[in-house]
Each structure stands twice: as C-alpha cells, then as structure tokens.
Design an enzyme around this catalytic site. Structure first.
Site, PDB file in Angstrom:
ATOM      1  N   ASN A 164     -14.097  66.622 153.258  1.00  0.00           N
ATOM      2  CA  ASN A 164     -13.443  68.511 153.901  1.00  0.00           C
ATOM      3  C   ASN A 164     -12.230  68.201 154.117  1.00  0.00           C
ATOM      4  O   ASN A 164     -11.542  68.603 155.419  1.00  0.00           O
ATOM      5  CB  ASN A 164     -14.400  68.386 154.943  1.00  0.00           C
ATOM      6  CG  ASN A 164     -13.917  66.782 156.169  1.00  0.00           C
ATOM      7  OD1 ASN A 164     -12.958  66.178 155.520  1.00  0.00           O
ATOM      8  ND2 ASN A 164     -14.428  66.454 157.814  1.00  0.00           N
ATOM      9  N   HIS A 182      -7.843  65.886 158.122  1.00  0.00           N
ATOM     10  CA  HIS A 182      -8.202  64.922 158.954  1.00  0.00           C
ATOM     11  C   HIS A 182      -7.017  65.615 160.359  1.00  0.00           C
ATOM     12  O   HIS A 182      -5.786  65.762 160.240  1.00  0.00           O
ATOM     13  CB  HIS A 182      -7.308  63.271 159.508  1.00  0.00           C
ATOM     14  CG  HIS A 182      -7.774  62.534 160.209  1.00  0.00           C
ATOM     15  ND1 HIS A 182      -8.961  62.455 160.757  1.00  0.00           N
ATOM     16  CD2 HIS A 182      -6.606  62.180 161.223  1.00  0.00           C
ATOM     17  CE1 HIS A 182      -8.573  61.828 162.413  1.00  0.00           C
ATOM     18  NE2 HIS A 182      -7.482  61.568 162.746  1.00  0.00           N
ATOM     19  N   GLU A 230      -2.985  57.202 166.995  1.00  0.00           N
ATOM     20  CA  GLU A 230      -2.702  57.128 165.019  1.00  0.00           C
ATOM     21  C   GLU A 230      -1.853  56.992 164.427  1.00  0.00           C
ATOM     22  O   GLU A 230      -1.054  56.944 163.780  1.00  0.00           O
ATOM     23  CB  GLU A 230      -3.728  59.073 164.435  1.00  0.00           C
ATOM     24  CG  GLU A 230      -5.267  58.028 164.980  1.00  0.00           C
ATOM     25  CD  GLU A 230      -6.139  59.527 164.785  1.00  0.00           C
ATOM     26  OE1 GLU A 230      -6.263  60.545 164.936  1.00  0.00           O
ATOM     27  OE2 GLU A 230      -7.743  58.952 165.153  1.00  0.00           O
ATOM     28  N   TYR A 282     -11.213  54.636 162.053  1.00  0.00           N
ATOM     29  CA  TYR A 282     -11.879  55.450 161.902  1.00  0.00           C
ATOM     30  C   TYR A 282     -13.621  54.451 162.421  1.00  0.00           C
ATOM     31  O   TYR A 282     -14.913  54.225 163.084  1.00  0.00           O
ATOM     32  CB  TYR A 282     -12.802  55.872 160.279  1.00  0.00           C
ATOM     33  CG  TYR A 282     -12.497  57.315 160.442  1.00  0.00           C
ATOM     34  CD1 TYR A 282     -12.089  58.063 160.976  1.00  0.00           C
ATOM     35  CD2 TYR A 282     -12.012  57.300 158.615  1.00  0.00           C
ATOM     36  CE1 TYR A 282     -11.943  59.213 160.634  1.00  0.00           C
ATOM     37  CE2 TYR A 282     -11.294  57.911 158.416  1.00  0.00           C
ATOM     38  CZ  TYR A 282     -11.249  58.867 159.145  1.00  0.00           C
ATOM     39  OH  TYR A 282     -10.901  60.571 158.592  1.00  0.00           O
ATOM     40  N   LYS A 306      -6.515  64.390 153.466  1.00  0.00           N
ATOM     41  CA  LYS A 306      -7.615  63.544 152.378  1.00  0.00           C
ATOM     42  C   LYS A 306      -7.306  63.996 150.451  1.00  0.00           C
ATOM     43  O   LYS A 306      -6.813  64.726 150.595  1.00  0.00           O
ATOM     44  CB  LYS A 306      -9.016  63.511 152.903  1.00  0.00           C
ATOM     45  CG  LYS A 306      -9.213  63.671 154.569  1.00  0.00           C
ATOM     46  CD  LYS A 306     -10.707  63.870 155.315  1.00  0.00           C
ATOM     47  CE  LYS A 306     -10.475  63.688 156.520  1.00  0.00           C
ATOM     48  NZ  LYS A 306     -12.226  63.540 157.141  1.00  0.00           N
TER      49      LYS A 306
HETATM   50  P1  IDP Z   1     -13.659  65.519 162.197  1.00  0.00           P
HETATM   51  O1  IDP Z   1     -12.809  64.434 160.911  1.00  0.00           O
HETATM   52  O2  IDP Z   1     -14.002  66.764 161.945  1.00  0.00           O
HETATM   53  O3  IDP Z   1     -12.638  64.999 163.610  1.00  0.00           O
HETATM   54  P2  IDP Z   1     -15.376  62.779 163.459  1.00  0.00           P
HETATM   55  O4  IDP Z   1     -17.102  63.571 163.866  1.00  0.00           O
HETATM   56  O5  IDP Z   1     -14.935  62.049 163.917  1.00  0.00           O
HETATM   57  O6  IDP Z   1     -14.988  64.756 162.256  1.00  0.00           O
HETATM   58  O7  IDP Z   1     -15.970  61.800 161.036  1.00  0.00           O
HETATM   59  C1  IDP Z   1     -14.533  61.573 160.711  1.00  0.00           C
HETATM   60  C2  IDP Z   1     -14.797  62.116 159.410  1.00  0.00           C
HETATM   61  O8  IDP Z   1     -16.286  61.222 159.210  1.00  0.00           O
HETATM   62  C3  IDP Z   1     -15.853  63.115 159.086  1.00  0.00           C
HETATM   63  O9  IDP Z   1     -13.967  64.121 158.390  1.00  0.00           O
HETATM   64  C4  IDP Z   1     -16.197  63.587 157.602  1.00  0.00           C
HETATM   65  O10 IDP Z   1     -14.405  62.821 157.159  1.00  0.00           O
HETATM   66  C5  IDP Z   1     -16.525  62.160 157.648  1.00  0.00           C
HETATM   67  N1  IDP Z   1     -18.319  62.359 158.257  1.00  0.00           N
HETATM   68  C6  IDP Z   1     -18.645  62.639 159.158  1.00  0.00           C
HETATM   69  N2  IDP Z   1     -19.691  62.881 159.399  1.00  0.00           N
HETATM   70  C7  IDP Z   1     -20.266  62.549 158.787  1.00  0.00           C
HETATM   71  C8  IDP Z   1     -21.490  62.968 157.352  1.00  0.00           C
HETATM   72  O11 IDP Z   1     -22.160  63.187 158.463  1.00  0.00           O
HETATM   73  N3  IDP Z   1     -21.779  62.141 156.279  1.00  0.00           N
HETATM   74  C9  IDP Z   1     -20.259  62.074 155.527  1.00  0.00           C
HETATM   75  N4  IDP Z   1     -19.811  62.287 155.855  1.00  0.00           N
HETATM   76  C10 IDP Z   1     -18.948  62.640 157.297  1.00  0.00           C
HETATM   77 MG    MG Z   2     -12.894  62.995 164.692  1.00  0.00          MG
END
Ligand code: IDP
Ligand code: MG
Length: 160
Positions: free
Chosen positions: A123, A126, A137, A60, A20
């Site tokens: 984070n 992805h 994807e 997303y 990212k």
């Molecule tokens: P993942 O990336 O671990 O699969 P997902 O639940 O699919 O997690 O969410 C996609 C991305 O959306 C996350 O990696 C993060 O960047 C963002 N995200 C998810 N939950 C939150 C939140 O509560 N606050 C801000 N960003 C979030």
């Molecule tokens: Mg995800």
C-alpha cells in the site's frame, strides 16, 4: 516563536510519513512527496534509507501478534524506503486522509492509496496514526541533526 504558525488553540504537530519499498521501486516517490507538499505542510526531514530488520520490527511492534507480521517485516526491509517528517497544524489526521484507507481497494479515489495501489500488503505509504506516534516514529527513524528547522517562504500565504 512564529505567531503565524501557532494561532491560539491550534497546535503544530509532526507526523512520520514513509514511502514503502513498493512506492520507491514503482517510481512514486516524487508523486507521493508532492501530495503533502502541495497541501501546504512543511517538510522537516527527508532521506532514502535501507531499513534494518530490528527497526522495522520496532516500528510495527504493535502488530507483532498478527499473522501477517513476518511478511510485513519482509516487505518493509525488501528495498529502500523514503523517510519523511512533516509538520503542521492538524498534519497527523490530515496526512492519514491524504493517504487513504489501509486497504487500497477501499481507499477513496483522490487519496494516495486509492489512486496508486491495489493491495493492503503493497500500500505504498505509511503515516503515523496519532501525534504521540508521530513523535515516537520520527525519533525512531531519524538521528539527531537529520531534521531541519526552517520557515517556508510561503508560510504567510498558507495561514492567516
Ligand atoms: P496503516 O498503515 O493504514 O496504519 P495498520 O493497520 O497500522 O495500517 O497496518 C500497518 C501496515 O501493515 C499496513 O499499512 C500494511 O502494510 C500492513 N498490513 C495491515 N494489515 C494487513 C493485512 O491484513 N495483510 C497484509 N498486510 C497488512
Ligand atoms: Mg498504522
């Protein structure tokens, strides 16, 4: 057909991994690629890419209704990302383990997020959550001709 890659019931999968914008800006591209490379998975696509808003929204789309969705799209489009396709038996679940929990504070030490990040909204990486989404994807982020079919020289040293 490569018998050493398709051992009877073991299915070769593909996953979409993306560094990212924060990972790129923080100079973590090499470190993140290394984690998958050293594990023994096979890289089949790689590019630095500035992602258009529509693509981020499509990627997303399952999170569209979440309150953080606008900020997530802002984040993903805020700078270049590194798009990757990785291949291997069990690569989808294994890559998710290497990446660690969504919230980096809950991610185990030793995982990418556990070692290199502190906040869910930053984070760094992805990874697809299922083989189906891996396919979806990769098709979304790569054009035809951008993926490379090859056999790593180390293949027989990774799988018997
Ligand atoms: P993942 O990336 O671990 O699969 P997902 O639940 O699919 O997690 O969410 C996609 C991305 O959306 C996350 O990696 C993060 O960047 C963002 N995200 C998810 N939950 C939150 C939140 O509560 N606050 C801000 N960003 C979030
Ligand atoms: Mg995800």
């Amino acid at each position: 057909f490569l018998p050493h890659l398709v051992a009877s019931s073991e299915q070769v999968e593909e996953t979409y991994i993306m560094v990212k914008p924060d990972g790129v800006q923080r100079g973590l591209v090499g470190e993140i690629i290394s984690r998958f490379e050293r594990k023994g998975f096979k890289l089949s696509g790689l590019k630095l890419f500035r992602c258009p808003r529509e693509l981020a929204e499509e990627h997303y789309k399952d999170l569209q209704s979440k309150p953080f969705f606008p900020k997530l799209i802002e984040y993903i489009t805020s700078g270049p990302v590194v798009c990757m396709a990785w291949e291997g038996v069990g690569v989808v679940a294994s890559a998710r383990k290497l990446i660690g929990s969504t919230n980096p504070l809950q991610a185990e030490p030793g995982t990418i997020r556990g070692d290199l990040a502190v906040q869910t909204g930053r984070n760094v990486v992805h990874g697809s959550d299922s083989p189906e989404n891996g396919q979806r994807e990769i098709a979304l982020w790569f054009k035809e001709g951008e993926l490379c079919q090859w056999t790593p020289a180390q293949a027989p040293w990774l799988r018997e």
